[in-house]
Design a protein around this motif. Structure first.
Motif, PDB file in Angstrom:
ATOM      1  N   SER A 151     -17.172  12.209  -3.119  1.00 45.43           N
ATOM      2  CA  SER A 151     -17.302  10.885  -4.119  1.00 45.43           C
ATOM      3  C   SER A 151     -15.956   9.415  -3.150  1.00 45.43           C
ATOM      4  N   ASN A 152     -15.946   8.313  -3.691  1.00 49.22           N
ATOM      5  CA  ASN A 152     -14.946   7.282  -3.598  1.00 49.22           C
ATOM      6  C   ASN A 152     -13.053   7.605  -4.371  1.00 49.22           C
ATOM      7  N   GLY A 154     -19.250   9.241   0.486  1.00 44.84           N
ATOM      8  CA  GLY A 154     -17.547   8.915  -0.294  1.00 44.84           C
ATOM      9  C   GLY A 154     -16.554   9.001   0.671  1.00 44.84           C
ATOM     10  N   LYS A 155     -16.266   8.202  -0.115  1.00 40.98           N
ATOM     11  CA  LYS A 155     -14.514   8.114   0.665  1.00 40.98           C
ATOM     12  C   LYS A 155     -13.105   9.731   0.863  1.00 40.98           C
ATOM     13  N   LYS A 156     -13.468  10.546  -0.191  1.00 38.86           N
ATOM     14  CA  LYS A 156     -12.777  11.752   0.241  1.00 38.86           C
ATOM     15  C   LYS A 156     -12.790  12.277   0.844  1.00 38.86           C
ATOM     16  N   SER A 157     -14.611  12.548   1.417  1.00 38.78           N
ATOM     17  CA  SER A 157     -15.071  13.855   2.114  1.00 38.78           C
ATOM     18  C   SER A 157     -15.117  12.585   3.844  1.00 38.78           C
ATOM     19  N   ASP A 215     -19.760   2.422   1.625  1.00 38.55           N
ATOM     20  CA  ASP A 215     -19.814   1.631   0.369  1.00 38.55           C
ATOM     21  C   ASP A 215     -21.970   1.521  -0.317  1.00 38.55           C
ATOM     22  N   LEU A 216     -21.921   3.225   0.019  1.00 39.45           N
ATOM     23  CA  LEU A 216     -23.700   2.759  -0.755  1.00 39.45           C
ATOM     24  C   LEU A 216     -23.200   3.499  -2.171  1.00 39.45           C
ATOM     25  N   TYR A 217     -21.744   3.276  -2.840  1.00 40.03           N
ATOM     26  CA  TYR A 217     -21.758   3.581  -4.508  1.00 40.03           C
ATOM     27  C   TYR A 217     -21.815   2.404  -4.827  1.00 40.03           C
ATOM     28  N   LEU A 218     -21.856   1.272  -4.529  1.00 36.69           N
ATOM     29  CA  LEU A 218     -21.269   0.227  -4.374  1.00 36.69           C
ATOM     30  C   LEU A 218     -23.075  -0.772  -5.594  1.00 36.69           C
ATOM     31  N   GLU A 258     -33.058   2.187  -0.825  1.00 35.84           N
ATOM     32  CA  GLU A 258     -33.515   1.607   0.512  1.00 35.84           C
ATOM     33  C   GLU A 258     -32.006   1.198   0.894  1.00 35.84           C
ATOM     34  N   ASN A 259     -30.882   1.612   0.846  1.00 38.57           N
ATOM     35  CA  ASN A 259     -29.188   1.363   1.053  1.00 38.57           C
ATOM     36  C   ASN A 259     -28.930   2.821   1.556  1.00 38.57           C
ATOM     37  N   ALA A 260     -30.468   3.787   0.590  1.00 39.99           N
ATOM     38  CA  ALA A 260     -30.063   5.135   1.063  1.00 39.99           C
ATOM     39  C   ALA A 260     -30.495   6.244   2.004  1.00 39.99           C
TER      40      ALA A 260
END
Length: 293
Positions: free
Chosen positions: A83-84, A122-125, A142-145, A150-152
């Motif tokens: 996760s971020n 994810g930012k944490k990893s 930024d994927l979670y934003l 499409e983005n995935a």
């Protein structure tokens, strides 16, 4: 009285923290509902597509698709979905630990040779593996934003392209599988080359007879890339729902702990206040007795 002031400050601080954790729990609960709906709606399609592909690909040779080619696993890519944000209990720590165990157990020689790369979602990893000088490819935080297929798919296409060009001989995927708000299961599975169905799956799907148009090879050629994209997208949706569930559970527990701490602090405050009043009364009585004497 200085002790009383210190306890009052602590009570005020814990009360503020309790309000924050309670608000975060409510926010996570609202996000969890949307995330759960997304993964629940996708799972039947993803499972059926995987089953259909397993049935059709039984009669195909390894060389019929570049995504089925088994090679000596010299260069390894591990996709770690975290996760971020933190404050979700052991959610991020567990997925990173699972990925590290996978690398240490299955690919120790490749790790020692520097042939293990990481795609962190994810930012944490991302931060974890960059601090430890791993070969971290790209930045996908930024994927979670704007989490959508499409983005995935853009991330998946980059991974598939690297596999076809021989940059990676095997791609592993590590993520949290969502069951409910209180339970998430860590999954480590092979993404590429597409794993063949085991014997039980072959027996299960052998009874299904399809009428194929235009041809089995052309259909599978389109299904395999789509299935790979769907599987990664499902993993990200699973992880997203798991994150909100883990955070909601963690914040609920933090709110309960803050409530218990407030009870203890208020009891301590009342005891200190009572002791101070008793001391003052004793001093007044002693002073009055001394004057009378």
């Amino acid at each position: 009285m200085a002790n009383l002031k210190e306890v009052r400050n602590r009570i005020k601080s814990v009360s503020s923290t309790q309000q924050i954790t309670k608000a975060m729990k409510m926010v996570s609960a609202a996000k969890l509902k949307r995330a759960t709906n997304a993964i629940v709606q996708l799972r039947p399609y993803a499972n059926k597509l995987k089953e259909l592909l397993a049935n059709l690909s039984q009669s195909l040779e390894d060389g019929s698709s570049p995504y089925l080619q088994e090679r000596e696993p010299v260069r390894i890519l591990v996709v770690v979905v975290s996760s971020n944000r933190g404050l979700a209990g052991a959610f991020n720590a567990n997925v990173i630990k699972t990925a590290n165990n996978l690398i240490a157990e299955k690919y120790p020689k490749q790790l020692a040779a520097g042939n293990v790369s990481i795609v962190a979602i994810g930012k944490k990893s991302q931060e974890y593996y960059e601090r430890r000088k791993y070969n971290v490819i790209g930045n996908n935080n930024d994927l979670y934003l704007d989490l959508n297929f499409e983005n995935a798919s853009k991330i998946t296409e980059s991974i598939m392209d690297g596999f076809v060009k021989g940059k990676y001989d095997r791609v592993e995927l590590v993520y949290n599988h969502f069951k409910n708000a209180a339970m998430q299961f860590l999954i480590a599975e092979q993404l590429l080359p597409v794993p063949k169905p085991d014997t039980k799956e072959q027996v299960k799907t052998a009874q299904v007879d399809y009428i194929l148009e235009p041809s089995q090879e052309e259909i599978v050629e389109q299904l395999i890339p789509k299935n790979i994209k769907i599987q990664l997208y499902r993993a990200v949706l699973d992880s997203n729902a798991s994150e909100h569930g883990a955070r909601m559970t963690a914040m609920d527990k933090a709110t309960e702990n803050a409530g218990e701490l407030l009870k203890a602090l208020k009891l301590s405050y009342n005891q200190a206040r009572q002791a101070a009043i008793t001391t003052e009364l004793t001093e007044i009585v002693s002073g009055a007795a001394a004057l009378a004497g």
